[in-house]
Write an enzyme that holds these catalytic residues in place. Structure first.
Site, mmCIF file in Angstrom:
data_model
loop_
_atom_site.group_PDB
_atom_site.id
_atom_site.type_symbol
_atom_site.label_atom_id
_atom_site.label_comp_id
_atom_site.label_asym_id
_atom_site.label_seq_id
_atom_site.Cartn_x
_atom_site.Cartn_y
_atom_site.Cartn_z
ATOM 1 N N TYR A 102 66.455 11.618 -55.340
ATOM 2 C CA TYR A 102 65.793 12.319 -56.431
ATOM 3 C C TYR A 102 66.165 11.672 -57.765
ATOM 4 C CZ TYR A 102 64.536 15.940 -53.080
ATOM 5 O OH TYR A 102 64.006 16.601 -52.012
ATOM 6 N N ASN A 126 54.159 19.048 -54.646
ATOM 7 C CA ASN A 126 53.249 18.021 -54.151
ATOM 8 C C ASN A 126 52.270 18.666 -53.167
ATOM 9 O OD1 ASN A 126 52.013 15.777 -52.974
ATOM 10 N ND2 ASN A 126 53.810 15.232 -51.769
ATOM 11 N N CYS A 134 56.541 12.516 -50.069
ATOM 12 C CA CYS A 134 57.722 13.183 -50.606
ATOM 13 C C CYS A 134 58.829 13.287 -49.551
ATOM 14 C CB CYS A 134 57.366 14.556 -51.174
ATOM 15 S SG CYS A 134 56.522 15.657 -50.039
ATOM 16 N N HIS A 135 58.471 13.092 -48.289
ATOM 17 C CA HIS A 135 59.488 13.143 -47.236
ATOM 18 C C HIS A 135 60.466 11.972 -47.341
ATOM 19 C CE1 HIS A 135 56.103 10.789 -45.565
ATOM 20 N NE2 HIS A 135 57.046 10.085 -44.939
ATOM 21 N N GLU A 161 58.813 6.708 -39.143
ATOM 22 C CA GLU A 161 58.761 5.501 -39.966
ATOM 23 C C GLU A 161 59.951 4.581 -39.725
ATOM 24 O OE1 GLU A 161 58.215 6.413 -44.112
ATOM 25 O OE2 GLU A 161 56.447 7.631 -43.735
#
Length: 166
Positions: A102, A126, A134-135, A161
């Site tokens: 963040y 979001n 945002c993950h 991912e």
């Protein structure tokens, strides 16, 4: 006109909401939410069910979940405050398979230090889970922090991912 459709995926049945352009230029994605999401969209009165308006979105989601797509190329509805849009653009620049903190996002948007809390709030608002990643944002200590769709889903997306959580 607001249109919506549902898309199945490994996170559950996702609700897609869009705004059709008046000039026939397609549908801009306004929201992608998952079941039980904090602040997720709810189908409203007067919305039209239009799965055909989301064929490009659903094809890209299918490819993403199959590991064949690393960056979405979609038309988004222009929502949010100026600050939120800056934060959301920064999210779109986080490469597939990586994480940032963040604090790193706060620095990228010119809001270091105390701005971290405001960045967290903007990320929490979001409206486009998965496609606006945002993950990929984690705590300064490397731990998974807040995700409107639930931390289990955040962990699942990062695993998909191949992102290593610090």
């Amino acid at each position: 006109m607001t249109v919506y459709a549902y898309a199945d995926g490994p996170l559950g049945e996702m609700l897609l909401v869009g705004e059709e352009s008046a000039d026939g230029g397609g549908t801009a994605l306004a929201s992608l939410s998952v079941p039980g999401q904090k602040g997720g969209a709810v189908v409203g009165d007067g919305w039209r069910h239009a799965p055909e308006a989301f064929t490009g979105v659903t094809a890209q989601l299918r490819d993403y979940f199959a590991g064949r797509l690393t960056r979405f190329d979609l038309q988004y509805a222009d929502t949010g405050t100026d600050f939120q849009r800056r934060v959301w653009r920064a999210l779109e620049d986080i490469p597939y398979g990586t994480t940032v903190t963040y604090g790193e996002i706060a620095a990228r948007v010119g809001a270091p230090g105390a701005g971290v809390r405001a960045v967290g709030t903007a990320i929490g608002r979001n409206p486009l889970l998965v496609v606006r990643p945002c993950h990929r944002v984690i705590g300064a200590d490397g731990a998974l922090r807040g995700y409107a769709g639930g931390l289990e889903r955040k962990e699942r997306l990062l695993g998909l991912e191949g992102a290593l959580v610090r």
